[in-house]
Design an enzyme around this catalytic site. Structure first.
Site, PDB file in Angstrom:
ATOM      1  N   LEU A   1       6.281 -10.130  -2.535  1.00 61.60           N
ATOM      2  CA  LEU A   1       4.909 -10.352  -3.042  1.00 61.60           C
ATOM      3  C   LEU A   1       4.177 -11.354  -2.157  1.00 61.60           C
ATOM      4  CD1 LEU A   1       5.366 -10.320  -6.950  1.00 61.60           C
ATOM      5  CD2 LEU A   1       4.865  -8.405  -5.403  1.00 61.60           C
TER       6      LEU A   1
ATOM      7  N   THR B   1       5.990   3.004  12.674  1.00 62.96           N
ATOM      8  CA  THR B   1       4.606   3.314  13.001  1.00 62.96           C
ATOM      9  C   THR B   1       4.497   4.003  14.361  1.00 62.96           C
ATOM     10  OG1 THR B   1       2.515   2.268  13.601  1.00 62.96           O
ATOM     11  CG2 THR B   1       4.460   0.926  13.888  1.00 62.96           C
ATOM     12  N   ASP B   2       3.411   4.755  14.542  1.00 56.90           N
ATOM     13  CA  ASP B   2       3.155   5.352  15.857  1.00 56.90           C
ATOM     14  C   ASP B   2       2.716   4.305  16.882  1.00 56.90           C
ATOM     15  OD1 ASP B   2       0.614   4.841  14.851  1.00 56.90           O
ATOM     16  OD2 ASP B   2      -0.150   6.876  15.133  1.00 56.90           O
ATOM     17  N   GLU B   3       2.385   3.086  16.400  1.00 56.02           N
ATOM     18  CA  GLU B   3       1.903   2.065  17.344  1.00 56.02           C
ATOM     19  C   GLU B   3       2.980   1.630  18.326  1.00 56.02           C
ATOM     20  OE1 GLU B   3      -0.574  -1.044  15.960  1.00 56.02           O
ATOM     21  OE2 GLU B   3      -1.572   0.210  14.482  1.00 56.02           O
TER      22      GLU B   3
ATOM     23  N   TYR C   1       2.266  -6.970  16.449  1.00 54.06           N
ATOM     24  CA  TYR C   1       2.755  -6.127  15.341  1.00 54.06           C
ATOM     25  C   TYR C   1       3.588  -4.971  15.874  1.00 54.06           C
ATOM     26  CZ  TYR C   1       2.602  -2.207  12.055  1.00 54.06           C
ATOM     27  OH  TYR C   1       2.936  -1.121  11.270  1.00 54.06           O
TER      28      TYR C   1
ATOM     29  N   ASP D   1      12.854 -11.934  -0.586  1.00 55.75           N
ATOM     30  CA  ASP D   1      12.457 -11.871   0.825  1.00 55.75           C
ATOM     31  C   ASP D   1      13.545 -11.096   1.583  1.00 55.75           C
ATOM     32  OD1 ASP D   1      12.040 -12.451   3.559  1.00 55.75           O
ATOM     33  OD2 ASP D   1      11.187 -14.410   3.100  1.00 55.75           O
ATOM     34  N   ILE D   2      13.147 -10.093   2.359  1.00 56.95           N
ATOM     35  CA  ILE D   2      14.157  -9.294   3.068  1.00 56.95           C
ATOM     36  C   ILE D   2      14.925 -10.109   4.106  1.00 56.95           C
ATOM     37  CG2 ILE D   2      13.127  -6.998   2.724  1.00 56.95           C
ATOM     38  CD1 ILE D   2      12.006  -7.252   5.639  1.00 56.95           C
TER      39      ILE D   2
ATOM     40  N   PHE E   1       0.830  -1.219   0.000  1.00 56.37           N
ATOM     41  CA  PHE E   1       0.000   0.000   0.000  1.00 56.37           C
ATOM     42  C   PHE E   1       0.866   1.272   0.000  1.00 56.37           C
ATOM     43  CE2 PHE E   1      -2.397   2.762   3.235  1.00 56.37           C
ATOM     44  CZ  PHE E   1      -3.052   3.490   2.257  1.00 56.37           C
TER      45      PHE E   1
ATOM     46  N   ASP F   1      10.523  -6.742  -3.259  1.00 59.05           N
ATOM     47  CA  ASP F   1       9.292  -7.162  -2.576  1.00 59.05           C
ATOM     48  C   ASP F   1       9.129  -8.673  -2.742  1.00 59.05           C
ATOM     49  OD1 ASP F   1       6.449  -5.361  -1.803  1.00 59.05           O
ATOM     50  OD2 ASP F   1       6.359  -7.542  -1.976  1.00 59.05           O
TER      51      ASP F   1
ATOM     52  N   SER G   1       6.895  -5.985  17.235  1.00 65.12           N
ATOM     53  CA  SER G   1       7.891  -6.323  16.204  1.00 65.12           C
ATOM     54  C   SER G   1       8.440  -5.062  15.545  1.00 65.12           C
ATOM     55  CB  SER G   1       7.294  -7.276  15.163  1.00 65.12           C
ATOM     56  OG  SER G   1       6.329  -6.612  14.355  1.00 65.12           O
ATOM     57  N   LYS G   2       7.595  -4.057  15.357  1.00 62.39           N
ATOM     58  CA  LYS G   2       8.076  -2.792  14.769  1.00 62.39           C
ATOM     59  C   LYS G   2       8.980  -2.065  15.773  1.00 62.39           C
ATOM     60  CE  LYS G   2       7.166  -1.154  11.286  1.00 62.39           C
ATOM     61  NZ  LYS G   2       7.742  -1.294   9.905  1.00 62.39           N
TER      62      LYS G   2
ATOM     63  N   HIS H   1      -6.957  -3.755  22.252  1.00 60.19           N
ATOM     64  CA  HIS H   1      -7.200  -2.649  21.306  1.00 60.19           C
ATOM     65  C   HIS H   1      -6.703  -1.313  21.867  1.00 60.19           C
ATOM     66  CE1 HIS H   1     -10.486  -1.032  18.337  1.00 60.19           C
ATOM     67  NE2 HIS H   1      -9.275  -0.581  18.053  1.00 60.19           N
TER      68      HIS H   1
END
Ligand code: NAD
Ligand code: DAU
Length: 351
Positions: free
Chosen positions: A34, A133-135, A158, A58-59, A11, A32, A161-162, A293
């Site tokens: 894919l 990410t801000d997460e 997630y 694959d990275i 995206f 990528d 991991s980030k 959440h």
């Protein structure tokens, strides 16, 4: 200048590739794997360009990543490849450790070996932009904003991991001198978003006349940024950001989830005048909440504006309306995806 973009079939990565090649006329190698989330249809607008190369890699595959660096000799890396969906991370965290942690480690370490072989001048100019990410900052209550100094408190697999990947990125700068810059961004929306994320989920479900699954009571808040603004912000940070620095990227568009879903419904009511599903808001269904959440995300983006002169261009209501229209007009992009992805509920931790 040739830029290595990882995750350029996803995206945000595809918006970056379209911006670099289509708007700026730059050379790009798109690396990528894919996965289910990546498709070259998302970069079809620029795929005829001689300035764009594609590597299905694959990275986490060090030998393949080394080969890409050697073959393409990039001047910079924009690292976006990741497993990106929170609900999937609840069901299957191992894929997130493998790609987001091990894969980012492999990208950093391979980039370091490559960087050490460059001339002094090329070393100074080289950048490794780690897109995060801000997460990683966890959840906000009703007040306050995330700044670059906010404590890391990741809630989901997630986000964890980030966060781990961010720490590796900073360490590769601090310990080895690799010119790393990190960005932490809020929720993106816009065209080509895989229909498991909230906005496309709601648009496609409403078009089909299916229930619109709002988690909990819909009061959770996200801070929305148009993906084209994000792509421009990332290029700004790549070219103007200082190595070792972190920049938060946000859209200043805090909205409750229910507000966003209702806005999507209102837009569809106007666009699909003869739909038997009107008013689409009647399709809203409150469903079991996402485990853990995060209540609210909101970004203080003042550092990026003050230091690098960047601010978002898209207004949320206009951007959302155009996004809804984009999905209506681009069935050829999402109908094939629906054959492999059925919009079923994910993230209850049962998988
Ligand atoms: P996405 O899921 O749409 O795309 C991810 C891309 O990475 C896909 O093309 C996929 O094929 C590729 N990929 C996945 N695993 C790979 C691997 N092991 N090797 C090579 N390629 C692989 O994700 P997105 O929403 O475009 O997010 C891109 C980046 O931006 C991620 O790092 C994400 O954490 C970050 N981010 C996303 C958002 C958001 O709102 N979507 C916000 C802030 C930050
Ligand atoms: O904040 C940045 C993050 O934004 C990125 O790092 C992630 O990659 C990206 O996926 C996004 O994470 P979210 O979990 O916030 O996005 P998602 O679209 O999954 O959910 C947005 C909100 O909508 C969240 O509060 C959960 C809710 N939701 C989601 C879905 C899929 C629903 O109410 N119903 C749904 O069906």
């Amino acid at each position: 200048m040739k830029i290595l973009v990882t995750g350029g079939a996803g995206f945000i990565g595809s918006a970056v590739v379209r911006h670099l090649v289509g708007d700026l006329g730059m050379s790009v190698v798109n690396l990528d794997k894919l996965t289910y989330a990546g498709g070259l249809e998302s970069v079809a607008a620029v795929s005829d360009s001689d300035a764009l190369a594609f590597e299905q890699v694959d990275i986490s595959d060090r030998a393949a990543v080394e080969r890409v660096f050697a073959d393409h000799a990039p001047k910079a890396v924009m690292h976006l490849a990741a497993e990106s969906h929170v609900d999937r991370s609840i069901d299957c965290p191992s894929a997130f450790v493998e790609t987001n942690v091990n894969g980012t480690f492999t990208m950093l370490d391979t980039a370091l070996a490559y960087w050490r072989g460059l001339s002094f001048k090329a070393q100074k100019e080289f950048r490794f932009l780690h897109v995060s990410t801000d997460e990683v900052y966890g959840a906000l209550g009703g007040e306050g904003l995330f700044t670059e100094d906010s404590q890391y408190r990741p809630s989901s697999p997630y986000a964890a991991s980030k966060a781990a990947a961010d720490h590796f990125a900073r360490a590769w700068h601090h310990t080895y001198g690799l010119p790393v810059v990190v960005t932490n961004c809020s929720n993106n929306y816009g065209p080509y978003q895989f229909p498991e994320k909230m906005i496309p989920t709601m648009v496609l479900a409403a078009i089909a006349g299916d229930r619109l699954p709002v988690y909990g009571d819909g009061s959770n808040v996200r801070d929305w940024l148009h993906v084209e603004d994000h792509a421009e912000a990332l290029y700004t940070v790549l070219t103007k950001g200082r190595p070792g620095e972190v920049y938060n990227i946000g859209g200043d568009n805090e909205r409750r989830n229910l507000e966003v879903v209702e806005a999507i419904c209102a837009e569809l009511d106007q666009l699909l005048l003869n739909s038997k599903n009107k008013p689409h808001r009647n399709l809203i269904e409150f469903v079991t909440d996402r485990p853990g959440h995060d209540f609210r995300y909101a970004i203080d983006g003042s550092k990026l504006e003050r230091e690098l002169g960047w601010s978002a261009k898209w207004k949320f209501e206009k951007g959302l309306a155009e996004t809804v229209r984009w999905y209506l007009e681009n069935r050829d992009w999402w109908e094939p995806i629906q054959k492999i992805y059925s919009r079923g509920r994910q993230g209850l931790g049962n998988a």
